[in-house]
Design a protein around this motif. Sequence first.
Motif, PDB file in Angstrom:
ATOM      1  N   ARG A  35      31.817  20.132 -15.977  1.00 18.55           N
ATOM      2  CA  ARG A  35      30.580  19.671 -15.353  1.00 18.55           C
ATOM      3  C   ARG A  35      29.417  19.735 -16.327  1.00 18.55           C
ATOM      4  N   GLU A  36      29.325  20.845 -17.069  1.00 12.14           N
ATOM      5  CA  GLU A  36      28.241  20.982 -18.046  1.00 12.14           C
ATOM      6  C   GLU A  36      28.362  19.941 -19.146  1.00 12.14           C
TER       7      GLU A  36
ATOM      8  N   GLN B  81      27.192  16.677 -17.722  1.00 10.41           N
ATOM      9  CA  GLN B  81      25.736  16.679 -17.584  1.00 10.41           C
ATOM     10  C   GLN B  81      25.063  16.438 -18.928  1.00 10.41           C
ATOM     11  N   ARG B  82      25.608  17.068 -19.982  1.00 11.31           N
ATOM     12  CA  ARG B  82      25.047  16.824 -21.325  1.00 11.31           C
ATOM     13  C   ARG B  82      25.229  15.368 -21.737  1.00 11.31           C
TER      14      ARG B  82
ATOM     15  N   LYS C   7      22.747  13.197 -19.881  1.00  6.98           N
ATOM     16  CA  LYS C   7      21.412  13.419 -20.446  1.00  6.98           C
ATOM     17  C   LYS C   7      21.269  12.676 -21.773  1.00  6.98           C
TER      18      LYS C   7
END
Length: 123
Positions: A87-88, A91-92, A95
Amino acid sequence: MRVVKFVVLAIVAVLLVAVALANSQPVTLLLLPETMAAFLGLTWSVTLPMFVVILGAVVIGLLIGFLWEFAREHKHRAAARTERRERESLQREVKKMRAEKPGQGDEILALLEDGSVPQKRAS
């Protein structure tokens, strides 16, 4: 809810004190049965009040249970850790993609605003 918690803790404390007072006579704990200890030469023993033995057994049982559950749930924690990392990472990536193309919104909305997509005619 807080009051209920304190009432339950007070009841448990009273019960523990009652068990301690009722079982205050000393008992001797042996590492091995007497015949086996004499054969092996290990004659370790300790004398404790009975309530210490009872409460110690409860604490040891709880610790074994907690460790057993901790080991049993390892696969769930590992899966959660993997999903969190994924998930991280996503998200990166989102972004980064937003930073590369600033000002662009949804592609479908852009096509509709542009008018290049034929609209349905009302009949």
